[in-house]
Design a protein around this motif. Structure first.
Motif, PDB file in Angstrom:
ATOM      1  N   PRO A 147       0.835  -1.211   0.000  1.00  0.00           N
ATOM      2  CA  PRO A 147       0.000   0.000   0.000  1.00  0.00           C
ATOM      3  C   PRO A 147       0.866   1.256   0.000  1.00  0.00           C
ATOM      4  N   PRO A 148       0.348   2.360  -0.515  1.00  0.00           N
ATOM      5  CA  PRO A 148       1.103   3.614  -0.465  1.00  0.00           C
ATOM      6  C   PRO A 148       1.553   3.928   0.959  1.00  0.00           C
ATOM      7  N   LEU A 149       2.771   4.435   1.086  1.00  0.00           N
ATOM      8  CA  LEU A 149       3.392   4.862   2.354  1.00  0.00           C
ATOM      9  C   LEU A 149       3.925   3.708   3.195  1.00  0.00           C
ATOM     10  N   LEU A 150       3.763   2.457   2.746  1.00  0.00           N
ATOM     11  CA  LEU A 150       4.218   1.330   3.563  1.00  0.00           C
ATOM     12  C   LEU A 150       5.729   1.358   3.766  1.00  0.00           C
ATOM     13  N   ASP A 151       6.484   1.595   2.698  1.00  0.00           N
ATOM     14  CA  ASP A 151       7.943   1.618   2.828  1.00  0.00           C
ATOM     15  C   ASP A 151       8.401   2.733   3.760  1.00  0.00           C
ATOM     16  N   GLU A 152       7.790   3.891   3.626  1.00  0.00           N
ATOM     17  CA  GLU A 152       8.130   5.012   4.510  1.00  0.00           C
ATOM     18  C   GLU A 152       7.811   4.666   5.967  1.00  0.00           C
ATOM     19  N   PHE A 153       6.667   4.077   6.175  1.00  0.00           N
ATOM     20  CA  PHE A 153       6.235   3.697   7.517  1.00  0.00           C
ATOM     21  C   PHE A 153       7.214   2.708   8.146  1.00  0.00           C
ATOM     22  N   ASN A 154       7.578   1.666   7.387  1.00  0.00           N
ATOM     23  CA  ASN A 154       8.527   0.673   7.895  1.00  0.00           C
ATOM     24  C   ASN A 154       9.870   1.306   8.238  1.00  0.00           C
ATOM     25  N   ALA A 155      10.333   2.217   7.372  1.00  0.00           N
ATOM     26  CA  ALA A 155      11.651   2.826   7.586  1.00  0.00           C
ATOM     27  C   ALA A 155      11.661   3.734   8.807  1.00  0.00           C
ATOM     28  N   ILE A 156      10.648   4.571   8.947  1.00  0.00           N
ATOM     29  CA  ILE A 156      10.639   5.549  10.034  1.00  0.00           C
ATOM     30  C   ILE A 156      10.380   4.891  11.385  1.00  0.00           C
ATOM     31  N   LEU A 157       9.476   3.903  11.414  1.00  0.00           N
ATOM     32  CA  LEU A 157       9.109   3.291  12.693  1.00  0.00           C
ATOM     33  C   LEU A 157       9.867   2.002  12.972  1.00  0.00           C
ATOM     34  N   GLY A 158      10.738   1.608  12.060  1.00  0.00           N
ATOM     35  CA  GLY A 158      11.538   0.416  12.299  1.00  0.00           C
ATOM     36  C   GLY A 158      10.733  -0.862  12.294  1.00  0.00           C
ATOM     37  N   THR A 159       9.651  -0.899  11.557  1.00  0.00           N
ATOM     38  CA  THR A 159       8.836  -2.100  11.461  1.00  0.00           C
ATOM     39  C   THR A 159       9.138  -2.833  10.160  1.00  0.00           C
ATOM     40  N   ASP A 160       8.606  -4.034  10.044  1.00  0.00           N
ATOM     41  CA  ASP A 160       8.761  -4.824   8.821  1.00  0.00           C
ATOM     42  C   ASP A 160       7.482  -5.622   8.623  1.00  0.00           C
ATOM     43  N   LEU A 161       6.419  -4.913   8.259  1.00  0.00           N
ATOM     44  CA  LEU A 161       5.113  -5.538   8.159  1.00  0.00           C
ATOM     45  C   LEU A 161       5.094  -6.565   7.031  1.00  0.00           C
ATOM     46  N   LYS A 162       4.478  -7.699   7.304  1.00  0.00           N
ATOM     47  CA  LYS A 162       4.346  -8.776   6.329  1.00  0.00           C
ATOM     48  C   LYS A 162       2.871  -9.109   6.129  1.00  0.00           C
ATOM     49  N   SER A 163       2.575  -9.780   5.027  1.00  0.00           N
ATOM     50  CA  SER A 163       1.223 -10.273   4.808  1.00  0.00           C
ATOM     51  C   SER A 163       0.969 -11.480   5.699  1.00  0.00           C
ATOM     52  N   VAL A 164      -0.288 -11.681   6.017  1.00  0.00           N
ATOM     53  CA  VAL A 164      -0.685 -12.843   6.811  1.00  0.00           C
ATOM     54  C   VAL A 164      -1.449 -13.802   5.917  1.00  0.00           C
ATOM     55  N   PRO A 165      -1.474 -15.089   6.269  1.00  0.00           N
ATOM     56  CA  PRO A 165      -2.231 -16.048   5.446  1.00  0.00           C
ATOM     57  C   PRO A 165      -3.699 -15.659   5.365  1.00  0.00           C
ATOM     58  N   ARG A 166      -4.285 -15.822   4.165  1.00  0.00           N
ATOM     59  CA  ARG A 166      -5.678 -15.467   3.964  1.00  0.00           C
ATOM     60  C   ARG A 166      -6.418 -16.644   3.339  1.00  0.00           C
ATOM     61  N   PHE A 256      -0.824  -1.668  13.820  1.00  0.00           N
ATOM     62  CA  PHE A 256      -0.602  -2.393  12.582  1.00  0.00           C
ATOM     63  C   PHE A 256       0.333  -3.572  12.800  1.00  0.00           C
ATOM     64  N   LYS A 257      -0.208  -4.772  12.571  1.00  0.00           N
ATOM     65  CA  LYS A 257       0.585  -5.994  12.716  1.00  0.00           C
ATOM     66  C   LYS A 257       0.829  -6.677  11.380  1.00  0.00           C
ATOM     67  N   SER A 258       0.266  -6.141  10.307  1.00  0.00           N
ATOM     68  CA  SER A 258       0.389  -6.788   9.002  1.00  0.00           C
ATOM     69  C   SER A 258       0.178  -5.751   7.906  1.00  0.00           C
ATOM     70  N   ILE A 259       0.565  -6.129   6.686  1.00  0.00           N
ATOM     71  CA  ILE A 259       0.304  -5.269   5.534  1.00  0.00           C
ATOM     72  C   ILE A 259      -1.200  -5.097   5.346  1.00  0.00           C
ATOM     73  N   GLU A 260      -1.962  -6.159   5.584  1.00  0.00           N
ATOM     74  CA  GLU A 260      -3.415  -6.060   5.441  1.00  0.00           C
ATOM     75  C   GLU A 260      -3.984  -5.003   6.382  1.00  0.00           C
ATOM     76  N   ALA A 261      -3.494  -4.961   7.624  1.00  0.00           N
ATOM     77  CA  ALA A 261      -3.971  -3.965   8.586  1.00  0.00           C
ATOM     78  C   ALA A 261      -3.641  -2.559   8.112  1.00  0.00           C
ATOM     79  N   PHE A 262      -2.439  -2.373   7.587  1.00  0.00           N
ATOM     80  CA  PHE A 262      -2.022  -1.056   7.110  1.00  0.00           C
ATOM     81  C   PHE A 262      -2.869  -0.615   5.916  1.00  0.00           C
ATOM     82  N   GLY A 263      -3.074  -1.530   4.965  1.00  0.00           N
ATOM     83  CA  GLY A 263      -3.885  -1.192   3.799  1.00  0.00           C
ATOM     84  C   GLY A 263      -5.325  -0.879   4.169  1.00  0.00           C
ATOM     85  N   LEU A 264      -5.903  -1.681   5.070  1.00  0.00           N
ATOM     86  CA  LEU A 264      -7.272  -1.440   5.509  1.00  0.00           C
ATOM     87  C   LEU A 264      -7.410  -0.094   6.209  1.00  0.00           C
ATOM     88  N   ALA A 265      -6.470   0.213   7.095  1.00  0.00           N
ATOM     89  CA  ALA A 265      -6.527   1.493   7.802  1.00  0.00           C
ATOM     90  C   ALA A 265      -6.406   2.655   6.817  1.00  0.00           C
TER      91      ALA A 265
END
Length: 329
Positions: A147-166, A256-265
């Motif tokens: 999702p847009p801004l995901l890379d920026e979010f991971n870099a600034i907050l030191g996270t590494d969000l991944k997709s979860v099984p669906r 945010f614990k996953s890419i899905e959570a970030f995209g949904l938000a």
């Protein structure tokens, strides 16, 4: 065919209007439209009879790769949507099409003004054949994976969000929600190519400054209670929760614990901004925001032990309010 009434002397369309109508018509005819057919459409619907002006618009749009034409000696040019999607960021910020300044260079207040001025045109563009068949499937995939801004979010907050099984059911529910947002929400539509300052502010408010909610919520609940879709007992519970955070310095923490959570938000904040800033489309936006299926999807991915889905939605809306009105960007 009846006689075409000429436009009144002195009657003018806004800058870029005819160019946008050409794009819409070509994008709604993905199998191609000949120049005479296009000109006849503009003549009948918009009383445009200046052939030279139309041909100039077509040439300009082709040079910018917003449309493409087949040029064969002795044959009418046939116009198609482009083969790739590379042109879309430029198209969505082209002042010669939208009649507005580049909003990615403007203050937040001007972003809101631009959305209000161009809301209906953006929605119409995103619901053309070209967008429905070619663009939206790619945008939905982007929301799944990056999702847009995901890379920026991971870099600034030191996270590494991944997709979860669906599961297939989960996949279908996400796809339906994303497609609905990309069909009705101009804020979400625009965000996919030009990341929104408003959505960005809301996402960071949700994740890293939860104590801000206490101050914002107390003011919002006092001044604008009717703006939030909660009954009396829900408002009481929210107030108790906010008071608890204030008294104990206990804040929700990582949302945010996953890419899905970030995209949904991102999508939910965008639609919440529409709900607040674009009331004339409120009925369509609210049918998505308050759909029980939306609740279920949010609850699956935006899990947090400190509040329910309804309270979470309330906080996301508050983040959208803050993102739309705060001067601290």
């Amino acid at each position: 065919m009846g006689r075409i009434q000429k436009r009144e002397r002195g009657e003018h369309y806004p800058p870029g209007f005819i160019k946008l109508k050409i794009i819409e018509y070509v994008y709604n005819n993905v199998n191609g439209v000949k120049t005479p057919v296009l000109k006849e459409h503009l003549k009948i619907k918009y009383r445009v009879g200046e052939t030279k002006g139309v041909l100039g618009h077509l040439k300009s749009l082709e040079e910018k790769h917003y449309i493409k034409g087949t040029h064969e000696p002795g044959l009418d040019t046939i116009w198609f949507p482009p083969d790739t999607l590379d042109h879309l960021p430029a198209l969505l910020t082209d002042r010669e099409v939208w009649g507005a300044l580049r909003v990615d260079k403007k203050p937040v207040a001007d972003v809101i003004d631009w959305l209000q001025d161009n809301c209906d045109s953006v929605v119409k563009l995103y619901n053309t054949q070209f967008f429905n068949k070619t663009v939206k499937p790619q945008l939905v995939q982007n929301l799944y994976s990056s999702p847009p801004l995901l890379d920026e979010f991971n870099a600034i907050l030191g996270t590494d969000l991944k997709s979860v099984p669906r599961s297939e059911t989960d996949e279908r529910a996400l796809r339906e929600l994303y497609n609905r947002a990309l069909s009705e929400s101009p804020t979400v539509m625009y965000h996919m190519y030009i990341p929104s300052l408003l959505i960005r502010a809301g996402l960071y408010a949700i994740q890293i400054n939860s104590k801000m909610y206490v101050q914002i919520a107390e003011t919002a609940l006092q001044d604008n209670q009717n703006q939030y879709p909660f009954v009396r007992h829900q408002l009481s519970e929210v107030r108790k929760q906010l008071q608890s955070w204030k008294d104990t310095d206990h804040v929700p923490g990582d949302m945010f614990k996953s890419i899905e959570a970030f995209g949904l938000a991102s999508v939910y904040v965008g639609m919440s901004i529409d709900h607040i800033q674009l009331p004339h489309i409120g009925e369509k936006i609210d049918s998505i925001l308050w759909d029980p299926a939306t609740n279920v999807t949010l609850g699956k991915y935006l899990k947090n032990p400190f509040f329910s889905v309804e309270h979470m939605k309330f906080l996301i809306i508050l983040a959208a309010v803050w993102g739309a009105f705060s001067a601290k960007k």
